[in-house]
Scaffold this motif. Sequence first.
Motif, PDB file in Angstrom:
ATOM      1  N   MET A   1      -5.145 -14.972  -8.444  1.00  0.00           N
ATOM      2  CA  MET A   1      -4.672 -14.161  -7.328  1.00  0.00           C
ATOM      3  C   MET A   1      -5.696 -13.074  -6.996  1.00  0.00           C
ATOM      4  O   MET A   1      -6.197 -12.397  -7.894  1.00  0.00           O
ATOM      5  CB  MET A   1      -3.334 -13.499  -7.680  1.00  0.00           C
ATOM      6  CG  MET A   1      -2.702 -12.728  -6.521  1.00  0.00           C
ATOM      7  SD  MET A   1      -1.288 -11.713  -7.032  1.00  0.00           S
ATOM      8  CE  MET A   1      -0.287 -12.893  -7.925  1.00  0.00           C
ATOM      9  N   LYS A   2      -6.006 -12.934  -5.706  1.00  0.00           N
ATOM     10  CA  LYS A   2      -6.932 -11.887  -5.278  1.00  0.00           C
ATOM     11  C   LYS A   2      -6.191 -10.571  -5.091  1.00  0.00           C
ATOM     12  O   LYS A   2      -4.977 -10.536  -4.894  1.00  0.00           O
ATOM     13  CB  LYS A   2      -7.620 -12.304  -3.978  1.00  0.00           C
ATOM     14  CG  LYS A   2      -8.426 -13.596  -4.067  1.00  0.00           C
ATOM     15  CD  LYS A   2      -9.087 -13.908  -2.743  1.00  0.00           C
ATOM     16  CE  LYS A   2      -9.835 -15.232  -2.797  1.00  0.00           C
ATOM     17  NZ  LYS A   2      -8.904 -16.393  -2.883  1.00  0.00           N
ATOM     18  N   THR A   3      -6.936  -9.475  -5.147  1.00  0.00           N
ATOM     19  CA  THR A   3      -6.354  -8.146  -5.013  1.00  0.00           C
ATOM     20  C   THR A   3      -6.404  -7.690  -3.562  1.00  0.00           C
ATOM     21  O   THR A   3      -7.446  -7.744  -2.908  1.00  0.00           O
ATOM     22  CB  THR A   3      -7.108  -7.135  -5.901  1.00  0.00           C
ATOM     23  OG1 THR A   3      -6.983  -7.541  -7.270  1.00  0.00           O
ATOM     24  CG2 THR A   3      -6.542  -5.733  -5.734  1.00  0.00           C
ATOM     25  N   ILE A   4      -5.265  -7.236  -3.056  1.00  0.00           N
ATOM     26  CA  ILE A   4      -5.133  -6.752  -1.679  1.00  0.00           C
ATOM     27  C   ILE A   4      -5.328  -5.246  -1.667  1.00  0.00           C
ATOM     28  O   ILE A   4      -4.635  -4.513  -2.381  1.00  0.00           O
ATOM     29  CB  ILE A   4      -3.749  -7.106  -1.103  1.00  0.00           C
ATOM     30  CG1 ILE A   4      -3.544  -8.626  -1.089  1.00  0.00           C
ATOM     31  CG2 ILE A   4      -3.571  -6.510   0.288  1.00  0.00           C
ATOM     32  CD1 ILE A   4      -2.107  -9.044  -0.812  1.00  0.00           C
ATOM     33  N   GLY A   5      -6.271  -4.772  -0.857  1.00  0.00           N
ATOM     34  CA  GLY A   5      -6.513  -3.343  -0.728  1.00  0.00           C
ATOM     35  C   GLY A   5      -5.843  -2.805   0.522  1.00  0.00           C
ATOM     36  O   GLY A   5      -6.040  -3.330   1.620  1.00  0.00           O
ATOM     37  N   LEU A   6      -5.042  -1.770   0.375  1.00  0.00           N
ATOM     38  CA  LEU A   6      -4.301  -1.186   1.489  1.00  0.00           C
ATOM     39  C   LEU A   6      -4.786   0.231   1.779  1.00  0.00           C
ATOM     40  O   LEU A   6      -4.797   1.079   0.883  1.00  0.00           O
ATOM     41  CB  LEU A   6      -2.803  -1.130   1.169  1.00  0.00           C
ATOM     42  CG  LEU A   6      -2.103  -2.444   0.816  1.00  0.00           C
ATOM     43  CD1 LEU A   6      -0.634  -2.168   0.485  1.00  0.00           C
ATOM     44  CD2 LEU A   6      -2.222  -3.452   1.944  1.00  0.00           C
ATOM     45  N   ILE A   7      -5.185   0.477   3.026  1.00  0.00           N
ATOM     46  CA  ILE A   7      -5.405   1.851   3.486  1.00  0.00           C
ATOM     47  C   ILE A   7      -4.092   2.287   4.106  1.00  0.00           C
ATOM     48  O   ILE A   7      -3.719   1.864   5.209  1.00  0.00           O
ATOM     49  CB  ILE A   7      -6.545   1.944   4.513  1.00  0.00           C
ATOM     50  CG1 ILE A   7      -7.840   1.378   3.943  1.00  0.00           C
ATOM     51  CG2 ILE A   7      -6.741   3.398   4.939  1.00  0.00           C
ATOM     52  CD1 ILE A   7      -8.996   1.375   4.941  1.00  0.00           C
ATOM     53  N   GLY A   8      -3.347   3.114   3.389  1.00  0.00           N
ATOM     54  CA  GLY A   8      -1.994   3.466   3.794  1.00  0.00           C
ATOM     55  C   GLY A   8      -1.826   4.935   4.127  1.00  0.00           C
ATOM     56  O   GLY A   8      -2.784   5.680   4.298  1.00  0.00           O
ATOM     57  N   GLY A   9      -0.559   5.323   4.252  1.00  0.00           N
ATOM     58  CA  GLY A   9      -0.217   6.706   4.558  1.00  0.00           C
ATOM     59  C   GLY A   9      -0.111   7.005   6.040  1.00  0.00           C
ATOM     60  O   GLY A   9       0.162   8.147   6.414  1.00  0.00           O
ATOM     61  N   MET A  10      -0.280   5.996   6.896  1.00  0.00           N
ATOM     62  CA  MET A  10      -0.349   6.244   8.343  1.00  0.00           C
ATOM     63  C   MET A  10       0.702   5.423   9.097  1.00  0.00           C
ATOM     64  O   MET A  10       0.373   4.590   9.905  1.00  0.00           O
ATOM     65  CB  MET A  10      -1.751   5.902   8.865  1.00  0.00           C
ATOM     66  CG  MET A  10      -2.862   6.613   8.127  1.00  0.00           C
ATOM     67  SD  MET A  10      -4.493   5.988   8.560  1.00  0.00           S
ATOM     68  CE  MET A  10      -4.458   4.316   7.876  1.00  0.00           C
ATOM     69  N   SER A  11       1.973   5.550   8.765  1.00  0.00           N
ATOM     70  CA  SER A  11       2.591   6.596   7.979  1.00  0.00           C
ATOM     71  C   SER A  11       3.000   6.078   6.597  1.00  0.00           C
ATOM     72  O   SER A  11       2.953   4.885   6.337  1.00  0.00           O
ATOM     73  CB  SER A  11       3.850   7.108   8.693  1.00  0.00           C
ATOM     74  OG  SER A  11       4.844   6.073   8.683  1.00  0.00           O
ATOM     75  N   ALA A  12       3.467   7.015   5.773  1.00  0.00           N
ATOM     76  CA  ALA A  12       3.958   6.633   4.454  1.00  0.00           C
ATOM     77  C   ALA A  12       5.185   5.744   4.565  1.00  0.00           C
ATOM     78  O   ALA A  12       5.410   4.863   3.717  1.00  0.00           O
ATOM     79  CB  ALA A  12       4.289   7.883   3.645  1.00  0.00           C
ATOM     80  N   GLU A  13       5.993   5.934   5.629  1.00  0.00           N
ATOM     81  CA  GLU A  13       7.191   5.113   5.817  1.00  0.00           C
ATOM     82  C   GLU A  13       6.826   3.637   5.949  1.00  0.00           C
ATOM     83  O   GLU A  13       7.412   2.768   5.305  1.00  0.00           O
ATOM     84  CB  GLU A  13       7.966   5.580   7.054  1.00  0.00           C
ATOM     85  CG  GLU A  13       8.553   6.968   6.956  1.00  0.00           C
ATOM     86  CD  GLU A  13       9.648   7.083   5.923  1.00  0.00           C
ATOM     87  OE1 GLU A  13      10.436   6.119   5.792  1.00  0.00           O
ATOM     88  OE2 GLU A  13       9.727   8.124   5.243  1.00  0.00           O
ATOM     89  N   SER A  14       5.849   3.334   6.788  1.00  0.00           N
ATOM     90  CA  SER A  14       5.490   1.929   6.991  1.00  0.00           C
ATOM     91  C   SER A  14       4.670   1.380   5.831  1.00  0.00           C
ATOM     92  O   SER A  14       4.719   0.177   5.541  1.00  0.00           O
ATOM     93  CB  SER A  14       4.739   1.743   8.312  1.00  0.00           C
ATOM     94  OG  SER A  14       3.535   2.464   8.323  1.00  0.00           O
ATOM     95  N   THR A  15       3.919   2.229   5.142  1.00  0.00           N
ATOM     96  CA  THR A  15       3.167   1.761   3.982  1.00  0.00           C
ATOM     97  C   THR A  15       4.119   1.285   2.884  1.00  0.00           C
ATOM     98  O   THR A  15       3.834   0.322   2.165  1.00  0.00           O
ATOM     99  CB  THR A  15       2.248   2.869   3.441  1.00  0.00           C
ATOM    100  OG1 THR A  15       1.366   3.292   4.480  1.00  0.00           O
ATOM    101  CG2 THR A  15       1.416   2.378   2.268  1.00  0.00           C
ATOM    102  N   THR A  16       5.277   1.936   2.776  1.00  0.00           N
ATOM    103  CA  THR A  16       6.306   1.484   1.840  1.00  0.00           C
ATOM    104  C   THR A  16       6.747   0.064   2.173  1.00  0.00           C
ATOM    105  O   THR A  16       6.938  -0.777   1.280  1.00  0.00           O
ATOM    106  CB  THR A  16       7.516   2.430   1.885  1.00  0.00           C
ATOM    107  OG1 THR A  16       7.099   3.745   1.520  1.00  0.00           O
ATOM    108  CG2 THR A  16       8.609   1.971   0.938  1.00  0.00           C
ATOM    109  N   VAL A  17       6.872  -0.223   3.473  1.00  0.00           N
ATOM    110  CA  VAL A  17       7.236  -1.574   3.911  1.00  0.00           C
ATOM    111  C   VAL A  17       6.168  -2.571   3.478  1.00  0.00           C
ATOM    112  O   VAL A  17       6.476  -3.663   2.977  1.00  0.00           O
ATOM    113  CB  VAL A  17       7.432  -1.614   5.435  1.00  0.00           C
ATOM    114  CG1 VAL A  17       7.633  -3.049   5.920  1.00  0.00           C
ATOM    115  CG2 VAL A  17       8.616  -0.733   5.844  1.00  0.00           C
TER     116      VAL A  17
END
Length: 229
Positions: A1-17
């Motif tokens: 399995m490859k690792t998925i990198g997420l640039i999040g926080g924009m917003s924190a609400e949707s990054t949780t999703v």
Amino acid sequence: MKTIGLIGGMSAESTTVYYQLINRLVRERLGGLHSAQIALWSLDFAPIAELQGMDDWAATGRVLADAARRLEGAGADTVLICANTMHLNYAEVAAATSKPVIHIADATAEALKARGVTKALLLATRFTMEKPFYSERLAAQGIATITPPKADRDRLHAIIYDELVVGVITEASRTAVLAMIDEAKATGCDGIIFGCTEIGLLLDVAAMPLATVDTAVAHCEAAVDFALA
């Protein structure tokens, strides 16, 4: 399995999703106790939003490029920008890492084509609706877009920034956006794009009167396809 990198926080609400959905998709596909390998760099949205308001996209590009480099250093095999609007800085992010950056509009276009959509209502922030970076990328893949009238675009932008990004969901805002959809349907569009990763918090895809793509979901599905390929 490859690792998925997420640039999040924009917003924190949707990054949780994003985090929850990617893990759920991996578990559904692999079964058992499997979950995703994720590296997350979550940004403070307040200074990003301030730069957006100043139309200083060069500065936001530098911030996101730095995040992409950090994710690659943490072992990410691909990078996702967990926000539609911030794909305005896609070129800067792609240039900052040697890893593939999965574009949310590409994932959205594939999902729309699978549903037979050729002309879609784009519901998003004012930046995504009014700047060409998003609609032109969809047009290149055969998807035409329309947006609500200016007063409705302003209302939708306010709903996103004043309510959804801070976790506020109101029936009045839901009614207002549904009215925008009804108006667009009358003009002949055959699909709907939840072109802000928070809109899925307000509206249910399954309840829409036209074929609908939640961009956050399409993006997550594309990421899991990559990770498990």
